[in-house]
Design an enzyme around this catalytic site. Structure first.
Site, PDB file in Angstrom:
ATOM      1  N   LYS B  84      -0.812  -7.023  -2.967  1.00  0.00           N
ATOM      2  CA  LYS B  84      -2.080  -7.548  -3.489  1.00  0.00           C
ATOM      3  C   LYS B  84      -1.783  -8.251  -4.807  1.00  0.00           C
ATOM      4  O   LYS B  84      -0.975  -7.741  -5.611  1.00  0.00           O
ATOM      5  CB  LYS B  84      -3.040  -6.372  -3.689  1.00  0.00           C
ATOM      6  CG  LYS B  84      -4.456  -6.721  -4.108  1.00  0.00           C
ATOM      7  CD  LYS B  84      -5.325  -5.463  -4.136  1.00  0.00           C
ATOM      8  CE  LYS B  84      -6.763  -5.732  -4.522  1.00  0.00           C
ATOM      9  NZ  LYS B  84      -7.603  -4.513  -4.434  1.00  0.00           N
ATOM     10  N   SER B 159     -11.665  -4.622  -1.742  1.00  0.00           N
ATOM     11  CA  SER B 159     -11.211  -5.839  -2.356  1.00  0.00           C
ATOM     12  C   SER B 159      -9.802  -6.244  -1.925  1.00  0.00           C
ATOM     13  O   SER B 159      -9.410  -7.372  -2.172  1.00  0.00           O
ATOM     14  CB  SER B 159     -11.218  -5.680  -3.875  1.00  0.00           C
ATOM     15  OG  SER B 159     -10.302  -4.682  -4.260  1.00  0.00           O
ATOM     16  N   SER B 183     -11.296   0.150  -1.821  1.00  0.00           N
ATOM     17  CA  SER B 183     -10.674  -1.144  -1.546  1.00  0.00           C
ATOM     18  C   SER B 183      -9.378  -1.076  -0.759  1.00  0.00           C
ATOM     19  O   SER B 183      -8.792  -2.117  -0.446  1.00  0.00           O
ATOM     20  CB  SER B 183     -10.434  -1.890  -2.857  1.00  0.00           C
ATOM     21  OG  SER B 183     -11.639  -2.323  -3.421  1.00  0.00           O
TER      22      SER B 183
END
Lengths: 468, 468
Positions: B84, B159, B183
């Site tokens: 990420k 997310s 997330s």
């Protein structure tokens, strides 16, 4: 008061425990001696808020019967102790030293109270403290102020004022204090005894009236390091009722005191604790320098270390403590402000003025401090310093600002949650005790104990008793 | 794209690891297959912000040479992964999905990045995410939005949107996501893969752009439970650079997946996760009920449990997250508000409106929640529930309030810090994945893994691949 009473009351927990275990001393006889001494001295010292004479005698008789039956529970069995009056005691009022809680009678023991009962300790009573564990002695709080057994005109330190005074005066063998910014080590230092704040999360705080829940710690005050080890053992460990407690296994603390400290690396953050500051006592620094020399003589290796973020510790501590205290007391501050003492009321109200953003920034600064200390502790095993910047002030010297002139020497370890002990390291020319502070890595109480014990056995300040 | 490329890219880490170790597969060949597949599919899926083709090939060649020399490092050696884009990567820009950090090039790896490198993993690139790891997909953030491989009109969850999409689409074998309110588990659930948020303090967050530092967790997303165990093993443990990490020893997670779950006590807080709520998907609940039946068939004992304070979890989560995010972003919100996307800017600014007292009250409510869960976990070993209240919405269904209508099913475990995994448990009639959430006691990832693995091996949903 007989010579025997005094001698019994000044046994250490370890000494008394050996006698109790082997039948050379009865818990009943021992408890009676303490109750006599409290009766005789506490009118002057004002260390106790509540004396539990009948309950204590009953507990002593139970302990005696158990030991006679061969059901010896361990080194706290039959040992007379007392609790700062913010540890909940089932059916016994627990005031936190405030009119706000003057009539509060808990229906359940604090976890630590229950653990001490389970260890077989005898509860003599509940001890004086600064209101809600904050700040200095405030005559407006509605409770008598405990006095220092070394000199009645001087404060015993705080906020665990009664805990320090009672142990030093031989009015109990050990006491629990609580510590948000130094309230165990401070009274230990000022009263010439030992006191340890273990790692944050090591001891349950369930059933203990909070001041600031991310800074509050529980721990014992005793005459000697090994007594602190014994008492901490009884209360340490995970508690499902306190989610901030740690699952880390609890080592054998009493065993950990043994062993030499040759090669031990001792960090000294001189830039903070030995700064050239007119408000820091030269007598204190001199006594601690001598103590550092003793550590070196014992084979420890001293090293100057730097912890840059110590510069922000005081501000972070203030914002966090005031904000958390305000959150807890908010409703009472609104509905019954007259029940708070003036000092506490003013300081709690300040906590209502911070924003969440400021609070979080303070917590972030705290995290930097933790990281800085963790970095230093990769190179050294423990940190040594004075516990307090000055010996105990006289009651008439204390004002709201007197503690604010000098950076706190104890507060940084509340912010970092590191274990820290104070052990006596001498006296000022006026005869007031000075404390040496040893702090260690999180959950490394064993090394802290070993260092403090090695020092204590060499220096033997614990052999001097106050003139009460 | 050849059949072989697809087959290689849909090997599990465990399968690929065995081949790599024994020389049956070359890290170079494997990495090239992933880069080809990214080249072919990512224009549509938009899972990557940065593809590190040359670096990855160089790392693969190094891994190949090491393995050929007999220097096999373990089950991550030669495995192509991605991060990420809030995990710092030395010399590679790390944007956190925001124009605010669009040109930011860290000079140091995050601890987790460094640990994965040390494990021999090959870094394919940096993955798309919702801006600063908050909220939903926002077209105003300045970065492309990752799509769900199961249906391009649907979001992949967030997310860690790119992490979910990339793993599910076979664009990397495993990815790190981060999780403040769900997330990791959310995208895992929406993308039909596994994802675990380990206990707070289990994985370092040093070098990871924070959203809310008392709620943020790091963890892997992978196809299978054992792959998550392998990847978590590589990144778990104490980090002196992150004072919030725990000293608790790290068990062997891969070994922990084995063993049956006969007699395992599974708590189901039906009052919260199965409430009769028109905004919760019946398809989701039905799939999870079936999954609970599978656990029972495997010998687990289901029990309804009640966690009263779950009623306050949402409010506590909101106040804490917004206040902490505000504290971090305060300065940029003032000086360059135009660089934030609209959604994030609005939500961060809300954080500036809370007082310290309100924030502390939220943390206290959180502590009650921890205590309630700890109490329940004295009776049961794990808790089971849906991961998400609904399958992935379409992009055109998402609005700022869409997530606020239903209580979060993942957020409570961020508040408590308990380990929680999502594992696929079926599909809606429209073909969208549904996730089963298993949560456990702090630091008891082994039981969470064992439960999820037993379920996964029985239900075998991980064998279905998306139509990309």
């Amino acid at each position: 008061m007989t010579q025997t009473t005094t001698e019994l009351c000044y046994l250490t927990i370890r000494e008394a425990g050996a006698l109790l275990r082997d039948g050379g001393l009865s818990p009943v006889e021992l408890t009676r001696a303490f109750l006599e001494r409290i009766e005789s001295l506490d009118g002057t010292l004002q260390a106790y808020i509540t004396v539990l004479a009948d309950d204590a005698m009953a507990e002593a008789r139970t302990a005696e019967a158990e030991i006679l039956r061969g059901e010896y529970r361990g080194p706290m069995h039959g040992i007379p102790i007392a609790l700062k009056d913010l540890y909940d005691t089932k059916g016994v009022r627990t005031t936190a030293g405030s009119r706000v809680m003057a009539d509060r009678v808990p229906t359940e023991d604090a976890t630590t109270t229950a653990l001490l009962r389970a260890s077989g300790a005898v509860l003599l009573g509940k001890l004086a403290m600064h209101e809600f564990a904050l700040g200095g002695p405030d005559p407006t709080c509605g409770f008598p102020l405990a006095r220092n057994p070394w000199s009645l005109e001087h404060i015993p330190g705080g906020s665990s004022s009664g805990s320090g005074a009672a142990v030093a005066a031989g009015l109990c063998m050990g006491a629990l204090g609580s510590c948000t910014g130094g309230s165990i080590r401070g009274p230990a230092s000022h009263c010439g005894i030992a006191g340890i704040k273990a790692t944050y999360g090591r001891v349950s705080r369930y059933g203990v009236v909070p001041l600031s829940w991310t800074l509050d710690h529980c721990g014992p005050l005793t005459w000697t390091v090994e007594d602190s080890a014994i008492m901490l053992q009884a209360i340490a460990g995970y508690d499902p009722k306190d989610p901030t407690t740690s699952h880390a296994p609890v080592p054998d603390y009493l065993a950990s005191v043994e062993g030499d400290i040759r090669g031990l690396r001792v960090g000294v953050p001189r830039h903070y604790f030995f700064a050239d500051d007119p408000d820091v006592s030269k007598d204190t620094l001199s006594a601690v320098e001598t103590a550092l020399g003793v550590l070196e003589d014992l084979g420890a290796v001293l090293e100057d270390v730097t912890v840059p973020s110590l510069a922000y510790a005081g501000a972070a501590q203030s914002v966090i403590m005031a904000s958390e205290a305000f959150a807890y007391h908010q409703s009472n501050l609104r509905t019954r402000p007259q029940d708070f003492g003036e000092m506490v009321r003013a300081r709690f109200r300040i906590g209502g003025l911070f924003t969440a953003g400021e609070y979080v920034q303070a917590q972030r600064a705290r995290n930097v401090l933790k990281r800085d200390f963790a970095e230093v502790l990769r190179r050294v095993d423990v940190l040594a310093s004075p516990t307090m910047s000055n010996p105990a002030p006289r009651f008439d010297e204390v004002d709201a600002m007197s503690t604010a002139r000098v950076p706190s020497f104890t507060g940084p370890y509340n912010l970092t949650g590191m274990p820290a002990i104070s052990v006596p390291c001498g006296f000022t020319p006026e005869g007031l005790p000075v404390g040496l502070q040893i702090a260690g890595k999180p959950f490394d109480e064993p090394t802290v104990f070993r260092t403090a014990y090695a020092y204590q056995q060499q220096a033997r300040w614990f052999e001097r008793r106050p003139p009460v």
